[in-house]
Design a protein around this motif. Structure first.
Motif, PDB file in Angstrom:
ATOM      1  N   LEU A 176       0.856  -1.188   0.000  1.00  0.00           N
ATOM      2  CA  LEU A 176       0.000   0.000   0.000  1.00  0.00           C
ATOM      3  C   LEU A 176       0.889   1.234   0.000  1.00  0.00           C
ATOM      4  O   LEU A 176       1.963   1.231   0.600  1.00  0.00           O
ATOM      5  N   THR A 177       0.418   2.304  -0.646  1.00  0.00           N
ATOM      6  CA  THR A 177       1.179   3.546  -0.616  1.00  0.00           C
ATOM      7  C   THR A 177       0.888   4.343   0.653  1.00  0.00           C
ATOM      8  O   THR A 177      -0.118   4.131   1.332  1.00  0.00           O
ATOM      9  N   LYS A 178       1.782   5.295   0.934  1.00  0.00           N
ATOM     10  CA  LYS A 178       1.618   6.148   2.110  1.00  0.00           C
ATOM     11  C   LYS A 178       0.451   7.116   1.940  1.00  0.00           C
ATOM     12  O   LYS A 178      -0.205   7.485   2.910  1.00  0.00           O
ATOM     13  N   GLU A 179       0.233   7.555   0.707  1.00  0.00           N
ATOM     14  CA  GLU A 179      -0.788   8.570   0.442  1.00  0.00           C
ATOM     15  C   GLU A 179      -2.166   7.941   0.347  1.00  0.00           C
ATOM     16  O   GLU A 179      -2.381   6.950  -0.353  1.00  0.00           O
ATOM     17  N   VAL A 180      -3.131   8.520   1.069  1.00  0.00           N
ATOM     18  CA  VAL A 180      -4.535   8.120   1.006  1.00  0.00           C
ATOM     19  C   VAL A 180      -5.328   9.280   0.422  1.00  0.00           C
ATOM     20  O   VAL A 180      -5.209  10.418   0.872  1.00  0.00           O
ATOM     21  N   ILE A 181      -6.143   9.003  -0.593  1.00  0.00           N
ATOM     22  CA  ILE A 181      -6.952  10.019  -1.259  1.00  0.00           C
ATOM     23  C   ILE A 181      -8.410   9.605  -1.201  1.00  0.00           C
ATOM     24  O   ILE A 181      -8.748   8.434  -1.426  1.00  0.00           O
ATOM     25  N   LEU A 182      -9.293  10.572  -0.905  1.00  0.00           N
ATOM     26  CA  LEU A 182     -10.729  10.309  -0.863  1.00  0.00           C
ATOM     27  C   LEU A 182     -11.406  10.959  -2.062  1.00  0.00           C
ATOM     28  O   LEU A 182     -11.030  12.057  -2.487  1.00  0.00           O
ATOM     29  N   ASP A 183     -12.423  10.287  -2.574  1.00  0.00           N
ATOM     30  CA  ASP A 183     -13.183  10.779  -3.716  1.00  0.00           C
ATOM     31  C   ASP A 183     -14.657  10.830  -3.341  1.00  0.00           C
ATOM     32  O   ASP A 183     -15.219   9.859  -2.839  1.00  0.00           O
ATOM     33  N   GLY A 184     -15.304  11.970  -3.574  1.00  0.00           N
ATOM     34  CA  GLY A 184     -16.686  12.165  -3.154  1.00  0.00           C
ATOM     35  C   GLY A 184     -17.696  11.710  -4.178  1.00  0.00           C
ATOM     36  O   GLY A 184     -17.432  11.677  -5.382  1.00  0.00           O
ATOM     37  N   GLY A 185     -18.887  11.372  -3.671  1.00  0.00           N
ATOM     38  CA  GLY A 185     -19.963  10.958  -4.558  1.00  0.00           C
ATOM     39  C   GLY A 185     -21.242  10.729  -3.788  1.00  0.00           C
ATOM     40  O   GLY A 185     -21.424  11.230  -2.680  1.00  0.00           O
ATOM     41  N   MET A 186     -22.141   9.967  -4.381  1.00  0.00           N
ATOM     42  CA  MET A 186     -23.434   9.652  -3.789  1.00  0.00           C
ATOM     43  C   MET A 186     -23.550   8.146  -3.592  1.00  0.00           C
ATOM     44  O   MET A 186     -23.046   7.370  -4.400  1.00  0.00           O
ATOM     45  N   CYS A 187     -24.238   7.746  -2.520  1.00  0.00           N
ATOM     46  CA  CYS A 187     -24.455   6.327  -2.242  1.00  0.00           C
ATOM     47  C   CYS A 187     -25.946   6.078  -2.095  1.00  0.00           C
ATOM     48  O   CYS A 187     -26.629   6.784  -1.349  1.00  0.00           O
ATOM     49  N   GLY A 188     -26.450   5.081  -2.800  1.00  0.00           N
ATOM     50  CA  GLY A 188     -27.864   4.743  -2.727  1.00  0.00           C
ATOM     51  C   GLY A 188     -28.104   3.516  -1.868  1.00  0.00           C
ATOM     52  O   GLY A 188     -27.271   2.621  -1.764  1.00  0.00           O
TER      53      GLY A 188
END
Length: 463
Positions: A425-437
């Motif tokens: 796993l890499t050190k950097e964590v990135i979050l991506d936004g969206g919608m969940c149904g």
């Protein structure tokens, strides 16, 4: 109507529900304001400004909820809806289950630097058109799209254990999408920020650069090759890692799926479900993330729930009801799309924790494999525990180097098998936004993500 007046009406409604026999009750008012702007090929395509609001009353009696909702802030209408909630909860007792909500008294403003309300609509339109124009770098770009959206929610909640809460949620999102074609093929690419921050998300971004890079990457994908097929080494990017966290493990970790025993993770606490390097969280407190909330829609403070701890499954996300059913504490995951919808157990920001690698080191250490770049969609399977995702594109790795771009392809496999095969796993964590149904038409704002993760997955060749 002033906030203190609404709060008084909510308190009176809660008192009335208790007088009528509710064992627990709450009342929540909410207003939602949305602005959306989009363009296509330099022309304004859509401009939306709309608002809605109302009150949701809930009564808990004999192991069941009764709901009453009203699209009015009038005291008389709210009191009538409160009485309706009690009637809807009445009937033969299902259980003696007692809820254990927290008593919270707090009033919060949105944690933003530039509130969207302070920015004129004309500036938002100009931003979208600039994002659109920046994509016009080549005749092969046949469609350029820009978009901006904001959502502002004002919430007040009172319950029968003494909670008195108000808070505002602000979300902003800006996107570019380019479609490229060369007479034989058509490809697309997208990019842009999202957050629970204010208009600073736009101000701090290089709008021209986002548009230009989006177009450049769409054009580059025109020369992509078909992906190989089989059980391969895959480096999932943070977006695809997040899709695995959200769809395969996240939905299966929602408390109502567990109490109904329709999750493959039922009775899994303490069991090994991933390699030792894997930890996973649902964390509604991540500053600025698209799924962050100060409180859930039951008034429970948001929290960080560890779902996997170094490969071992550790627990579930809960609402008031599922927490009481399973003898756990509420985790702040009781969420509703809006005041007129029921509350379910829902995710906030769901992601895998970091590792020890840099991205370039991980690629250089991979002899043969595929690197993912963005996702198109994914499917949940809380019962069977399978994972399926469609990636927007990828890159072929040979002897530690990227040698070619790959067309869209699919990833499948048993989620536990994939996670148990993860070795970096890499050190950097990135979050991506969206919608969940969930359910039929219930949607909430979330984000998912993680590091770049190397694991074994079944790859279905491209288009």
């Amino acid at each position: 109507m002033q906030a203190d007046q609404i709060q008084d009406h909510l308190s009176s409604a809660v008192d009335r529900m208790q007088e009528l026999g509710a064992e627990f009750s709450d009342a929540k008012s909410q207003t939602i304001r949305v602005t959306g702007v989009s363009s296509l090929n330099g022309n304004l395509r859509q401009l939306v400004q709309k608002g809605t609001g109302g009150v949701c009353l809930r009564a808990w009696i004999g192991g069941r909820w009764g709901y009453g909702t009203v699209t009015s802030f009038d005291r008389k209408d709210i009191m009538a809806a409160a009485e309706s909630a009690v009637r809807n909860a009445s009937g033969e007792r299902k259980s003696e289950l007692r809820l254990e909500p927290a008593s919270v008294r707090k009033h919060l403003k949105a944690d933003v630097r530039i509130h969207p309300d302070s920015i004129d609509l004309s500036e938002k339109i100009d931003t979208v058109l600039e994002l659109d124009k920046a994509q016009a770098i080549d005749d092969r770009i046949i469609n350029r799209m820009g978009s901006y959206s904001e959502e502002i929610k004002d919430n007040c909640l009172v319950n029968s254990v003494g909670s008195d809460i108000s808070w505002q949620e602000v979300r902003t999102l800006c996107r570019a999408m380019s479609v490229a074609a060369d007479g034989q093929r058509m490809e697309r690419y997208y990019d842009g920020p999202d957050s629970t921050l204010g208009y600073e998300v736009v101000k701090d971004a290089d709008i021209e650069e986002i548009g230009r890079v989006t177009a450049k990457e769409a054009i580059a994908t025109l020369s992509a090759d078909r992906a190989p097929s089989g059980n391969l080494t895959v480096i999932s990017d943070p977006m695809v890692s997040g899709l695995l966290a959200h769809e395969a493990m996240g939905h299966a970790s929602e408390g109502d799926e567990i109490t109904k025993r329709r999750s493959f993770l039922t009775d899994a606490v303490g069991r090994k479900v991933a390699s030792d390097i894997i930890s996973m969280y649902d964390n509604g407190t991540v500053h600025g993330a698209h799924g962050s909330i100060p409180f859930d829609d039951e008034g429970t403070p948001s929290s960080c729930t560890q779902i996997i701890d170094h490969g071992v499954y550790t627990g579930y996300m809960h609402s008031l009801e599922t927490a009481s059913q399973l003898g756990c504490r509420p985790t702040g995951n009781g969420r509703a799309e809006c005041y007129g919808k029921r509350t379910w157990v829902r995710m906030t920001n769901t992601y895998f924790g970091p590792g020890e690698w840099d991205r370039d080191e991980l690629i250089a250490d991979t002899k043969d494999g595929i690197l993912c770049d963005k996702m198109v969609n994914g499917m949940e399977d809380p019962v069977g525990g399978c994972f399926e995702a469609k990636c927007l594109r990828g890159f072929l790795i040979r002897n530690g180097e990227i040698v070619k771009t790959l067309q869209s392809f699919t990833l499948t496999g048993k989620s536990v098998d994939i996670l148990c095969s993860a070795d970096a796993l890499t050190k950097e964590v990135i979050l991506d936004g969206g919608m969940c149904g969930k359910g039929i038409e219930d949607w909430v704002r979330v984000s998912s993500g993680g590091p770049y993760m190397r694991a074994r997955m079944i790859v279905g060749g491209g288009q």
